[in-house]
Scaffold this active site. Sequence first.
Site, mmCIF file in Angstrom:
data_model
loop_
_atom_site.group_PDB
_atom_site.id
_atom_site.type_symbol
_atom_site.label_atom_id
_atom_site.label_comp_id
_atom_site.label_asym_id
_atom_site.label_seq_id
_atom_site.Cartn_x
_atom_site.Cartn_y
_atom_site.Cartn_z
ATOM 1 N N GLY A 185 13.296 12.427 -12.952
ATOM 2 C CA GLY A 185 11.867 12.560 -13.204
ATOM 3 C C GLY A 185 11.234 11.186 -13.331
ATOM 4 O O GLY A 185 11.916 10.208 -13.650
ATOM 5 N N GLN A 242 5.017 4.958 -15.717
ATOM 6 C CA GLN A 242 6.247 4.175 -15.545
ATOM 7 C C GLN A 242 6.164 3.239 -14.349
ATOM 8 O O GLN A 242 6.985 2.321 -14.230
ATOM 9 C CB GLN A 242 7.462 5.104 -15.389
ATOM 10 C CG GLN A 242 7.799 5.853 -16.678
ATOM 11 C CD GLN A 242 9.024 6.727 -16.498
ATOM 12 O OE1 GLN A 242 8.925 7.832 -16.002
ATOM 13 N NE2 GLN A 242 10.177 6.215 -16.883
ATOM 14 N N CYS A 247 16.194 7.411 -19.975
ATOM 15 C CA CYS A 247 14.869 7.179 -19.396
ATOM 16 C C CYS A 247 14.940 5.933 -18.527
ATOM 17 O O CYS A 247 15.544 4.939 -18.920
ATOM 18 C CB CYS A 247 13.834 6.988 -20.501
ATOM 19 S SG CYS A 247 12.171 6.688 -19.892
ATOM 20 N N LEU A 248 14.342 5.998 -17.340
ATOM 21 C CA LEU A 248 14.372 4.840 -16.440
ATOM 22 C C LEU A 248 13.655 3.645 -17.050
ATOM 23 O O LEU A 248 13.897 2.508 -16.650
ATOM 24 C CB LEU A 248 13.735 5.211 -15.090
ATOM 25 C CG LEU A 248 14.455 6.310 -14.296
ATOM 26 C CD1 LEU A 248 13.689 6.644 -13.030
ATOM 27 C CD2 LEU A 248 15.886 5.913 -13.976
ATOM 28 N N HIS A 285 9.986 15.790 -21.269
ATOM 29 C CA HIS A 285 10.166 14.334 -21.277
ATOM 30 C C HIS A 285 9.082 13.653 -20.434
ATOM 31 O O HIS A 285 8.434 12.701 -20.877
ATOM 32 C CB HIS A 285 11.573 14.020 -20.754
ATOM 33 C CG HIS A 285 11.890 12.554 -20.641
ATOM 34 N ND1 HIS A 285 12.921 11.966 -21.344
ATOM 35 C CD2 HIS A 285 11.320 11.559 -19.910
ATOM 36 C CE1 HIS A 285 12.959 10.667 -21.043
ATOM 37 N NE2 HIS A 285 12.001 10.402 -20.166
ATOM 38 N N GLU A 286 8.877 14.172 -19.220
ATOM 39 C CA GLU A 286 7.919 13.523 -18.309
ATOM 40 C C GLU A 286 6.474 13.716 -18.787
ATOM 41 O O GLU A 286 5.668 12.790 -18.716
ATOM 42 C CB GLU A 286 8.087 14.052 -16.877
ATOM 43 C CG GLU A 286 9.458 13.805 -16.262
ATOM 44 C CD GLU A 286 9.934 12.364 -16.384
ATOM 45 O OE1 GLU A 286 9.097 11.448 -16.378
ATOM 46 O OE2 GLU A 286 11.154 12.170 -16.504
ATOM 47 N N HIS A 335 5.483 11.331 -21.410
ATOM 48 C CA HIS A 335 5.125 9.991 -20.913
ATOM 49 C C HIS A 335 3.608 9.875 -20.718
ATOM 50 O O HIS A 335 3.035 8.805 -20.920
ATOM 51 C CB HIS A 335 5.799 9.726 -19.557
ATOM 52 C CG HIS A 335 7.160 9.098 -19.650
ATOM 53 N ND1 HIS A 335 7.393 7.860 -20.210
ATOM 54 C CD2 HIS A 335 8.368 9.535 -19.235
ATOM 55 C CE1 HIS A 335 8.686 7.567 -20.127
ATOM 56 N NE2 HIS A 335 9.304 8.574 -19.546
HETATM 57 NI NI NI Z 1 11.361 8.685 -19.147
#
Ligand code: NI
Length: 210
Positions: free
Chosen positions: A46, A51, A89-90, A131-132, A135
């Site tokens: 995701g 991000q 998380c990226l 999660h997304e 963000h």
């Molecule tokens: Ni994340």
Amino acid sequence: MAIRNIRKNGDEILRVKCKPVREINDGVRRLVEDMFETMYAADGVGLAAPQIGIVRQIVVIDDREGGKFALINPVITKAEGEQESCEGCLSLPGYRGTVKRPQKVAVEALDPDGNKLELEAESYLAVILCHEIDHLSGILYKDKVKLSYIPEVLVYMSHGGTSTNSLGAYVESMLEGHRALKENGVHFAWFTDLCRVFRVLSQFVTARGE
Ligand code: NI
């Protein structure tokens, strides 16, 4: 299509509350394509627009099990039950943490053609959605971590890391994640020491011509 730079923990843009997309046009569709490409290149499931530095309410998801979506202005309309998920998380490389999430969610959004989308998801896909969508409100999973972070190097070692180059890169990303945690008052001295040992080892092996 282009791979965009993923913003990391400490970048203030990750904390901004994103604005809704007012008009879905070709620019938005190109952005969605870039987001998918960036997510796949980073081996993520995701990615949210902030991000990559875009403070708009857009997320892309692919759980690799048939759950592939681009969601514009997504809203969680229903949340039921509870589950514990081990998340990464990226934007927070090198760590994973356990978070309490709803077992099941319903989400309303628009797709890249502007059509209304209603979906229900449970288990892993529900976690990714939560999660997304977090963000988009400037919330990172680490804000919700109930148990401690797990240094990912331990996971890596258990898989028998093969390439010294990737180990070196991996240690760097671990240190980056650890520095970010330190800024937030979390500090494992032993972990910094462990990373130093790995860094020296990986340099030594690389210098021998591997
Ligand atoms: Ni994340």
